[in-house]
Design an enzyme around this catalytic site. Structure first.
Site, PDB file in Angstrom:
ATOM      1  N   LYS A 193       2.324   5.514   3.954  1.00 45.88           N
ATOM      2  CA  LYS A 193       2.947   4.811   2.841  1.00 45.88           C
ATOM      3  C   LYS A 193       4.434   5.118   2.750  1.00 45.88           C
ATOM      4  O   LYS A 193       4.960   6.044   3.363  1.00 45.88           O
ATOM      5  CB  LYS A 193       2.247   5.162   1.526  1.00 45.88           C
ATOM      6  CG  LYS A 193       0.772   4.788   1.499  1.00 45.88           C
ATOM      7  CD  LYS A 193       0.528   3.309   1.810  1.00 45.88           C
ATOM      8  CE  LYS A 193       1.011   2.391   0.692  1.00 45.88           C
ATOM      9  NZ  LYS A 193       0.704   0.969   0.974  1.00 45.88           N
ATOM     10  N   HIS A 199       7.334  -1.581   3.533  1.00 42.96           N
ATOM     11  CA  HIS A 199       7.301  -2.650   2.520  1.00 42.96           C
ATOM     12  C   HIS A 199       8.707  -3.103   2.119  1.00 42.96           C
ATOM     13  O   HIS A 199       9.035  -3.167   0.939  1.00 42.96           O
ATOM     14  CB  HIS A 199       6.515  -2.187   1.287  1.00 42.96           C
ATOM     15  CG  HIS A 199       5.133  -1.716   1.588  1.00 42.96           C
ATOM     16  ND1 HIS A 199       4.166  -2.535   2.111  1.00 42.96           N
ATOM     17  CD2 HIS A 199       4.556  -0.482   1.487  1.00 42.96           C
ATOM     18  CE1 HIS A 199       3.043  -1.846   2.295  1.00 42.96           C
ATOM     19  NE2 HIS A 199       3.265  -0.609   1.943  1.00 42.96           N
TER      20      HIS A 199
END
Length: 368
Positions: A77, A95
């Site tokens: 992440k 992201h």
């Protein structure tokens, strides 16, 4: 000449128990001549001792910023928000390539530090297919969370904190139990049903007892007519599994929900794709990511209309952390083996090219 290496960092996102590298794949790398450094991490599903037993060097938690810049930093992440420059090479999900909130500031850290990002979401083979993805387990876990939320709402409550399961069977049995023994009678619609994620959602629905005719499977052919879609209103659970790359008509809107009134059957939307901050999000009925501690958010459906909630957790596969990690890491392994030849290996060459393109966009956006 020093051995090729990877530094597996800890995950700082709350409830994140997965790992990009498992003891199984770490051993295969070590057997092939790699040096593997692993940060201690009590949150990770794999014990530190499992890594130590296969020959990894263990170091302190979150110590990667002090690692030599020659060590590629491997994680899952995104890193915690910061404006600290990043001088290392990072392999992770960042992201920030689809103009999500804060995208340019994330990339600016690499520009300022001279580091490189290889985004796991965009590691693709020569046919354009992702070399590794959590899609199946994301869909499977998302469908499970949706069924749990539906069961809670039928009892007049909202879904409480989600806890990771030791294995798939334990998850299926728990969902069945919460539904009173079976999911028979429920109706679900999965958009993106032909992809990894969609197949996972369909598999979960089958395993908890839904009739095959009550699992509505849509993909590009069914959505080609353009939304919004009445069919979504007419099921209990809607699971969105599409990979969003270009603007598309909305699947579901506030106006549609208000117009449906008390006749609406839909009770739970699971947005596995989680394009919450993407300006082209096809489900613009919510605006926040939910979490394991607060898995649902209510939707404005107008007064005196049935309750509707959204699940938009961006790391759903950590509900099955061991199985999801083993599958993902195994799929990623051949590309990791090629990393020392990244100047020539197509997977890494293409990922680096994309990074440079996105970095240039961020430099312009940040006026650096």
């Amino acid at each position: 000449m020093s051995a090729p290496s990877f530094w597996l960092r800890c995950e700082t996102k709350k409830f994140e128990k997965r790992a990009a590298l498992t003891p199984t794949t770490a051993k295969k790398l070590i057997d092939s001549g790699f040096d593997i450094t692993v940060e201690r991490d009590e949150q990770r599903i794999f014990d530190d001792s499992e890594y130590e037993a296969v020959g990894c060097k263990l170091v302190e938690n979150n110590s990667w910023p002090q690692a030599p810049t020659s060590f590629p930093i491997l994680g899952l992440k995104e890193l915690p928000e910061s404006d600290e420059p990043l001088p290392h090479t990072h392999i992770q999900f960042a992201h920030c390539y689809k103009q999500q909130a804060g995208w340019s500031s994330v990339l600016a850290r690499f520009y300022k530090g001279g580091g490189t990002l290889y985004d796991l979401e965009f590691l693709q083979d020569e046919s354009g297919r992702r070399v590794a993805a959590f899609g199946f387990h994301a869909g499977f876990a998302g469908a499970a969370a949706g069924a749990l939320a539906h069961a809670a709402q039928k009892q007049g409550t909202k879904l409480g904190q989600l806890e990771p399961y030791p294995n798939e069977n334990a998850m299926v049995q728990d969902v069945r139990s919460k539904l009173g023994g079976t999911g028979k009678g429920l109706r679900a619609l999965v958009i993106g049903a032909l992809g990894r994620c969609g197949r996972g959602a369909v598999d979960l629905f089958r395993k908890i007892g839904l009739e095959e005719d009550d699992i509505v499977k849509w993909d590009m052919a069914e959505t080609a007519k353009g939304g919004p879609f009445q069919e979504i209103i007419d099921v209990d659970i809607f699971v969105n599994c599409i990979y969003l790359s270009t603007p598309i008509p909305h699947f579901l809107t506030h106006e549609q929900l208000h117009k449906a009134g008390p006749s609406r059957r839909l009770s739970v939307v699971v947005d596995v794709s989680c394009d919450t901050t993407n300006p082209h999000n096809p489900i613009p009925i919510y605006s926040i990511n939910t979490t394991f501690s607060e898995p649902t958010v209510p939707v404005d459906v107008g007064t005196d209309n049935p309750y509707l909630s959204v699940i938009s957790i961006d790391h759903l596969p950590t509900l099955l952390p061991r199985e999801a990690s083993e599958q993902f890491s195994s799929d990623l392994l051949p590309s990791l083996m090629q990393f020392p030849q990244r100047e020539a290996a197509p997977v890494w060459v293409q990922a680096n090219k994309l990074f440079k393109e996105k970095l240039a966009e961020a430099v312009k956006a940040e006026r650096l």
